[in-house]
Design an enzyme around this catalytic site. Structure first.
Site, mmCIF file in Angstrom:
data_model
loop_
_atom_site.group_PDB
_atom_site.id
_atom_site.type_symbol
_atom_site.label_atom_id
_atom_site.label_comp_id
_atom_site.label_asym_id
_atom_site.label_seq_id
_atom_site.Cartn_x
_atom_site.Cartn_y
_atom_site.Cartn_z
ATOM 1 C CE LYS A 252 -18.678 18.383 10.378
ATOM 2 N NZ LYS A 252 -17.313 18.662 9.967
ATOM 3 C CB SER B 45 -0.973 -0.050 1.187
ATOM 4 O OG SER B 45 -1.997 0.902 1.039
#
Length: 199
Positions: free
Chosen positions: A118, A66
């Site tokens: 949010k 990664s």
């Protein structure tokens, strides 16, 4: 080693190496499962700055996946061991939905926020379809950028990267050589030999 994060002190050290005329070459010994996207990107960029004036080689340890693989892309040549675990060209975001547990213990969280998207994901509320779609769009954008970095540095198209490793799979060092993600099987002595012979 360890988790790669956006570490200003570490990047500063790499920039000092880039500016140090007494340093003739750099071998980056990477053994990490990765970390944040910005951390891997910052190390990649710092290694590219070093490579502007001196050769830089990566030697992968037992694990370089990664963000660690992203960092390795910043170097001129990549070596791995046969058994090195590498690849994992992908992006992940993890959370949990504990609303069922909260129901079991009789606690009902109240979440007030300025908009539906949010603070998502939030373990205290189920992930809504719009929130899931928005988060997936962020993941897809970062994944595409990662694949573009691989394509640029490894001489492939994004479609080739997607086909060979775009599903986020890990692979051994020997498979990574076959996939074009790693240049050769080798260790620090191999890297020193290449530097001496080629640079």
């Amino acid at each position: 080693e360890g988790i790669i994060v956006d570490d200003a002190d570490f990047i500063g050290m790499l920039d000092q190496i880039a500016a140090d005329s007494s340093v003739q070459a750099v071998i980056a010994d990477i053994s990490s499962p990765g970390g944040t996207f910005t951390g891997g990107e910052a190390v990649f960029a710092a290694l590219r700055r070093i490579a502007e004036n001196k050769p830089v080689v990566t030697v992968m340890g037992g694990l370089a996946t990664s963000g660690a693989y992203m960092a390795a892309l910043g170097t001129d040549r990549i070596y791995a061991g046969y058994g090195t675990i590498t690849g994992s060209v992908g992006v992940i975001m993890q959370s949990a939905d504990v609303t069922g547990l909260m129901d079991m213990i009789g606690v009902k969280p109240e979440v007030l926020k300025s908009g539906e998207l949010k603070a998502t994901p939030n373990p205290m509320e189920a992930l809504s379809p719009p929130a899931r779609a928005q988060l997936q769009a962020v993941i897809d954008e970062l994944h595409l950028r990662f694949m573009e970095m691989v394509a640029e540095r490894r001489g492939m198209t994004v479609d080739e990267v997607r086909l060979r490793t775009g599903d986020g799979r890990i692979m051994t060092g020997s498979r990574a050589v076959e996939a074009g993600l790693v240049d050769a099987i080798g260790d620090i002595n191999t890297a020193r030999g290449w530097l001496a012979a080629e640079r």
